[in-house]
Design a protein around this motif. Structure first.
Motif, PDB file in Angstrom:
ATOM      1  N   PHE A 135      19.151  29.841  20.324  1.00 28.06           N
ATOM      2  CA  PHE A 135      20.306  29.225  20.960  1.00 28.06           C
ATOM      3  C   PHE A 135      20.449  27.763  20.553  1.00 28.06           C
ATOM      4  CE2 PHE A 135      20.718  33.063  23.169  1.00 28.06           C
ATOM      5  CZ  PHE A 135      21.876  33.064  23.934  1.00 28.06           C
ATOM      6  N   GLN A 136      19.335  27.057  20.426  1.00 28.05           N
ATOM      7  CA  GLN A 136      19.400  25.660  20.012  1.00 28.05           C
ATOM      8  C   GLN A 136      19.924  25.515  18.589  1.00 28.05           C
ATOM      9  OE1 GLN A 136      15.383  24.315  20.733  1.00 28.05           O
ATOM     10  NE2 GLN A 136      15.881  23.530  22.793  1.00 28.05           N
ATOM     11  N   SER A 137      19.599  26.485  17.715  1.00 25.63           N
ATOM     12  CA  SER A 137      20.097  26.421  16.342  1.00 25.63           C
ATOM     13  C   SER A 137      21.614  26.578  16.286  1.00 25.63           C
ATOM     14  CB  SER A 137      19.433  27.507  15.493  1.00 25.63           C
ATOM     15  OG  SER A 137      19.879  28.807  15.862  1.00 25.63           O
ATOM     16  N   CYS A 138      22.160  27.166  17.350  1.00 27.74           N
ATOM     17  CA  CYS A 138      23.619  27.322  17.452  1.00 27.74           C
ATOM     18  C   CYS A 138      24.247  26.220  18.304  1.00 27.74           C
ATOM     19  CB  CYS A 138      23.950  28.695  18.038  1.00 27.74           C
ATOM     20  SG  CYS A 138      23.357  30.090  17.068  1.00 27.74           S
ATOM     21  N   ASN A 139      23.429  25.197  18.604  1.00 34.13           N
ATOM     22  CA  ASN A 139      23.893  24.067  19.425  1.00 34.13           C
ATOM     23  C   ASN A 139      24.356  24.508  20.814  1.00 34.13           C
ATOM     24  OD1 ASN A 139      23.469  22.085  17.379  1.00 34.13           O
ATOM     25  ND2 ASN A 139      25.373  22.744  16.382  1.00 34.13           N
ATOM     26  N   ILE A 140      23.672  25.503  21.362  1.00 34.54           N
ATOM     27  CA  ILE A 140      23.975  25.991  22.715  1.00 34.54           C
ATOM     28  C   ILE A 140      22.785  25.648  23.600  1.00 34.54           C
ATOM     29  CG2 ILE A 140      24.520  27.991  24.154  1.00 34.54           C
ATOM     30  CD1 ILE A 140      25.599  29.368  21.631  1.00 34.54           C
ATOM     31  N   THR A 141      23.022  24.890  24.631  1.00 31.71           N
ATOM     32  CA  THR A 141      21.939  24.482  25.526  1.00 31.71           C
ATOM     33  C   THR A 141      22.291  24.836  26.961  1.00 31.71           C
ATOM     34  OG1 THR A 141      22.894  22.274  25.766  1.00 31.71           O
ATOM     35  CG2 THR A 141      21.266  22.582  23.999  1.00 31.71           C
ATOM     36  N   GLY A 142      21.280  24.768  27.818  1.00 33.94           N
ATOM     37  CA  GLY A 142      21.506  24.977  29.242  1.00 33.94           C
ATOM     38  C   GLY A 142      21.667  26.415  29.673  1.00 33.94           C
ATOM     39  N   VAL A 143      21.347  27.365  28.783  1.00 32.88           N
ATOM     40  CA  VAL A 143      21.486  28.788  29.128  1.00 32.88           C
ATOM     41  C   VAL A 143      20.139  29.297  29.623  1.00 32.88           C
ATOM     42  CG1 VAL A 143      22.079  31.100  28.287  1.00 32.88           C
ATOM     43  CG2 VAL A 143      23.236  29.079  27.341  1.00 32.88           C
ATOM     44  N   PRO A 144      20.081  29.894  30.824  1.00 26.96           N
ATOM     45  CA  PRO A 144      18.800  30.409  31.345  1.00 26.96           C
ATOM     46  C   PRO A 144      18.189  31.449  30.414  1.00 26.96           C
ATOM     47  CG  PRO A 144      20.484  30.394  33.049  1.00 26.96           C
ATOM     48  CD  PRO A 144      21.198  30.114  31.758  1.00 26.96           C
ATOM     49  N   LYS A 145      16.857  31.539  30.458  1.00 28.65           N
ATOM     50  CA  LYS A 145      16.161  32.482  29.587  1.00 28.65           C
ATOM     51  C   LYS A 145      16.612  33.913  29.825  1.00 28.65           C
ATOM     52  CE  LYS A 145      11.545  34.065  28.241  1.00 28.65           C
ATOM     53  NZ  LYS A 145      10.075  33.924  28.446  1.00 28.65           N
TER      54      LYS A 145
END
Length: 261
Positions: free
Chosen positions: A10-20
Motif C-alpha cells: 500500500f505504501q508503494s502506491c502512496n496509500i496510507t492510513g488503511v487498517p491491516k
C-alpha cells in the motif's frame, strides 16, 4: 513486489492510513500469501551444465522419457503448511510436533501414465545396493517387464544425481538391465525444477495435508498417498510431461537459471 507485506504494498502506491484488516481483505481478491521457495544456490558451473543439458535434449521426444523421483511423506506435512484464517475469538488448533522420518515413496511418470507409487520398506536406507534391489522388486517386476520390446527399446530412464542413483554399482546394474548410454538420461546438478514429477509431488502433498491434516502412523499416511496419486488422471500427467519443451527453452532463455513451474 513478491513476498512484500500488505503495508509495503500500500505504501508503494502512496496509500496510507488503511487498517491491516482492510488491506488484507483487498489483497485477498488478487493475491495469496506464500512462503519463498527454498532452492539450492546455482553457481556458474551449475548454470552451464543446465544449459548444456537443455541443448542436448532439446529435440528429444519426451513422451518416451520416464521421469522418476523419491518423496518423503511425514506424519505432519511440510513445515509452514498448517496455516489459514480463523474467526475472531477462535483459538488456533493445536498441532503435534514430532521428530520422525516418514514414508519414503518412489514413483515415475511417462507420457500420460503413472508408475507406482511404490513404498520403500520402513527403516531401509537407500544405498546403491538397496536402491537397485528396490527397483528390481517394484519397477522392473511390477511394471517394466510387462511392456513390449519396442517400448523398452525406446524408453529413456531419468533419475536425479542422488549418490545411490549414480554410483558405479547402480550404473553397472542398470546397464545390465539394458538401461545405459542414451537410454539413461544425464541430469544436471541442482535441478529439481526441471523434473515434472516434482509437480506431481506437490499435487499429492496438497491433497493429503489439506486443512492441516496430520497422521498417527506411517501406514495411515501411506494410504492417502496412494489414493491421491491414483486420483491424478492421465490428462494431468500428460500436461506435466508435455511441459518439458517449454522448460528447456525457459532454462536456455534464463542462461541456466531457475525456471518457474
Amino acid at each position: 513486489m513478491p513476498l512484500a507485506t500488505s503495508l509495503a504494498i500500500f505504501q508503494s502506491c502512496n496509500i496510507t492510513g488503511v487498517p491491516k484488516s482492510t488491506r488484507c481483505a483487498i489483497l485477498r481478491d488478487m493475491a495469496k500469501v506464500r512462503k519463498a521457495e527454498r532452492r539450492p544456490p546455482l553457481n556458474k558451473t551449475h548454470k552451464l551444465k543446465r544449459q548444456d543439458w537443455a541443448k542436448k535434449y532439446l529435440k528429444t521426444d519426451f513422451s518416451k522419457v520416464l521421469w522418476t523421483d523419491e518423496m518423503r511423506a511425514s506424519l505432519d506435512g511440510p513445515d509452514g503448511w498448517a496455516r489459514g484464517w480463523i474467526g475472531k475469538g477462535q483459538r488456533a488448533p493445536v498441532r503435534l510436533r514430532r521428530q520422525q522420518g516418514g514414508v519414503l515413496v518412489w514413483a515415475g511418470i511417462i507420457k500420460d501414465e503413472l508408475v507406482g507409487p511404490f513404498r520403500v520398506e520402513d527403516g531401509v536406507k537407500l544405498n546403491s545396493q538397496s536402491y537397485c534391489q528396490f527397483l528390481e522388486d517394484t519397477f522392473f517386476k511390477q511394471w517394466y517387464r510387462k511392456k513390449s520390446a519396442s517400448f523398452k527399446k525406446n524408453m529413456i530412464f531419468m533419475q536425479d544425481n542422488a549418490p545411490s542413483h549414480v554410483s558405479k554399482y547402480s550404473t553397472a546394474w542398470l546397464a545390465r538391465k539394458g538401461i545405459k548410454e542414451e537410454k539413461l538420461m544425464t541430469w544436471p546438478p541442482c535441478s529439481p525444477d526441471l523434473n515434472p514429477i516434482e509437480n506431481l509431488w506437490s499435487i499429492i502433498k496438497c491433497e493429503i495435508y489439506k486443512e492441516g491434516k496430520q497422521y498417527t502412523s506411517l501406514n495411515s499416511v501411506w494410504e492417502p498417498v496412494v489414493a491421491a496419486a491414483r486420483n491424478v488422471d492421465g490428462e494431468q500427467i500428460k500436461t506435466l510431461t508435455e511441459s518439458m519443451d517449454g522448460r528447456l527453452l525457459n532454462v536456455l532463455a534464463k542462461k541456466g537459471g531457475y525456471i518457474g513451474h
